[in-house]
Every structure is written in C-alpha cells, then in structure tokens.
Design a protein around this motif. Structure first.
Motif, short mmCIF file in Angstrom:
data_model
loop_
_atom_site.label_atom_id
_atom_site.label_comp_id
_atom_site.label_asym_id
_atom_site.label_seq_id
_atom_site.Cartn_x
_atom_site.Cartn_y
_atom_site.Cartn_z
N VAL A 60 0.87 -1.19 0.00
CA VAL A 60 0.00 0.00 0.00
C VAL A 60 0.90 1.23 0.00
N PRO A 61 0.69 2.19 -0.89
CA PRO A 61 1.52 3.41 -0.86
C PRO A 61 1.46 4.07 0.52
N PHE A 62 2.60 4.64 0.94
CA PHE A 62 2.66 5.19 2.28
C PHE A 62 1.67 6.33 2.46
N ASP A 63 1.48 7.17 1.43
CA ASP A 63 0.52 8.26 1.54
C ASP A 63 -0.88 7.74 1.83
N GLU A 64 -1.25 6.67 1.15
CA GLU A 64 -2.57 6.08 1.37
C GLU A 64 -2.65 5.44 2.75
N PHE A 65 -1.57 4.76 3.15
CA PHE A 65 -1.51 4.15 4.48
C PHE A 65 -1.67 5.22 5.57
N TRP A 66 -0.97 6.33 5.43
CA TRP A 66 -1.06 7.40 6.43
C TRP A 66 -2.45 8.03 6.44
N ARG A 67 -3.01 8.24 5.24
CA ARG A 67 -4.30 8.91 5.16
C ARG A 67 -5.42 8.07 5.77
N LYS A 68 -5.39 6.76 5.54
CA LYS A 68 -6.48 5.90 6.00
C LYS A 68 -6.30 5.44 7.44
N ARG A 69 -5.07 5.16 7.85
CA ARG A 69 -4.85 4.58 9.16
C ARG A 69 -4.39 5.57 10.22
N CYS A 70 -3.67 6.60 9.83
CA CYS A 70 -3.01 7.46 10.82
C CYS A 70 -3.56 8.88 10.87
N GLU A 71 -4.11 9.39 9.78
CA GLU A 71 -4.51 10.80 9.73
C GLU A 71 -5.52 11.18 10.82
N PRO A 72 -6.60 10.38 11.05
CA PRO A 72 -7.54 10.75 12.12
C PRO A 72 -6.88 10.78 13.49
N ASP A 73 -6.02 9.80 13.79
CA ASP A 73 -5.35 9.78 15.09
C ASP A 73 -4.35 10.92 15.22
N TRP A 74 -3.70 11.28 14.12
CA TRP A 74 -2.78 12.42 14.15
C TRP A 74 -3.53 13.71 14.48
#
Length: 227
Positions: free
Chosen positions: A120-134
């Motif tokens: 999975v591209p890192f940008d997509e990984f960050w957007r889907k899994r980490c962005e809300p928690d960030w």
C-alpha cells in the motif's frame, strides 16, 4: 561487400536493441530505488513529527502531575477553588496522555511499514490509518497547552491562600497566564493549527522576487499565504 555491410547493419541494430533493453532495466531499477528512498523519507519525516509531539505531550503531563502532587496546598483553601484546580490539572494530564499515546502508537505503526514491497503506498496508508489519530493527538495537545496555563494560574491561588500578599501575587500569575493563553490562541495556534492538520500542507517555493530574495508561501488547508 553487400553481405558484409548488411551483416554489420544487423549487428549494429542488435547492439542498439540490447543497449536499449539494458537502459530500460537500469531505469526500472533506478525508479524502484527512488520509490524506496521516497517511502523511507516519508516514514522518517512522520516519525520525527510523532516523536516531537509525544515528547512534548509527555513533558506537559509530567509537569502537571508534579504540580498536583508537590503543590503546598493549605488545608483552609476554598473547596470550589480546590475542585477547579484538581479538575483542570486532571484534564491537562488526560489530554496530554491522549496525545502522547496516540503519537506513540502511530510511531510504532509507521516504523513497521514495508518500504521495499510497498503493498500500500505510504501516503494512502497514512491517510487511511493514521490521519484521524494524528489530528486527534494534535488537537488534544493544542487544547492541553492553554489548559495548562489555567492550572498555573490556579496553583498560585491555592498555594498563596491566606498569605499577606495573597491577592497581589495570585493576580500577577493569573495576568501572565492569561496573556500567554491569548498569545497562544491569537498567534501560535491560529497560525499553525490549520497548516499542521491539513493533509495537503506543504511548503511552496515561488520564484525570486524583484529584489532577488526568494518569494515563498505556506499552504495552509489549501490556502496559500504569500510573503
């Protein structure tokens, strides 16, 4: 002679085809290396951001715990004032722990990201899994800072309670805390909150201005602020 020339032309063509194939393979390898390097840079960038947020949140939570435990509170302090002090301190600790724990878990998650295979591209990984928690961690930190200044103000009232210069000393601390809180909301938080929460936040570098100095802008939530 004609046959020899034709053979040499075919050899040249074969050599060109071989060189082209090797060049395409090399370009593919270079593109793959660049993709791996880009993924690692993205992971390192986010990891540094999360480390800073986790460390700062932990510091504020520790300071608040020290204030709650080590404050020299008199036994005759007004009960309502004491309740506000304890509640505000507990809220600061809770907000900073939410920020620190979220940042810590996200840090562990992104460090486990496979930069080589990149399923999975890192940008997509960050957007889907980490962005809300960030965003949650950053908002908790943003709310905890002014609340910490409220704690600083309240600790002056409960500590200086009953002393001769009680009102003067407590009022001075309160005014300073209020000034810092106003500066936080009107300056720091207002300037950087939208920029840091925006998934498209980036630094835009423009061309040189007329005087030769670089003209740059900051993109905050899709809005560009030119300097």
């Amino acid at each position: 002679m004609i046959g020899l020339a034709a053979g040499m032309d075919m050899a040249d063509m074969a050599w060109e085809v071989r060189c082209r194939e090797e060049d395409m393979k090399q370009r593919a390898l270079d593109n793959e290396r660049n993709a791996i390097d880009d993924a690692r840079r993205s992971v390192d960038e986010k990891a540094e951001q999360l480390k800073v947020l986790a460390n700062q949140s932990t510091l504020f939570a520790g300071f608040s715990m020290v204030v709650l435990v080590e404050s020299n509170i008199r036994t005759d302090v007004n009960g309502i004032l004491l309740s506000f002090f304890g509640g505000a301190t507990a809220c600061v600790i809770a907000l900073m722990l939410v920020s620190s724990l979220n940042a810590t878990y996200m840090l562990v998650a992104i460090l486990r990201y496979d930069c080589v295979n990149r399923d999975v591209p890192f940008d997509e990984f960050w957007r889907k899994r980490c962005e809300p928690d960030w965003k949650l961690a950053l908002r908790a930190f943003s709310y905890g800072v002014p609340l910490f200044m409220v704690v600083v103000s309240l600790v002056a009232w409960v500590t200086f309670w009953g002393n001769g210069a009680y009102y003067t000393a407590s009022s001075i601390v309160t005014v300073i805390s209020l000034g810092v809180t106003i500066f936080w909301f009107s300056g720091i938080e207002r300037k950087w909150s939208g920029f840091l929460l925006s998934p498209r936040a980036r630094i835009l570098t423009r061309g040189l201005s007329q005087d030769g100095a670089p003209n740059s802008g900051v993109c905050s939530g899709g809005n560009e602020v030119k300097k």
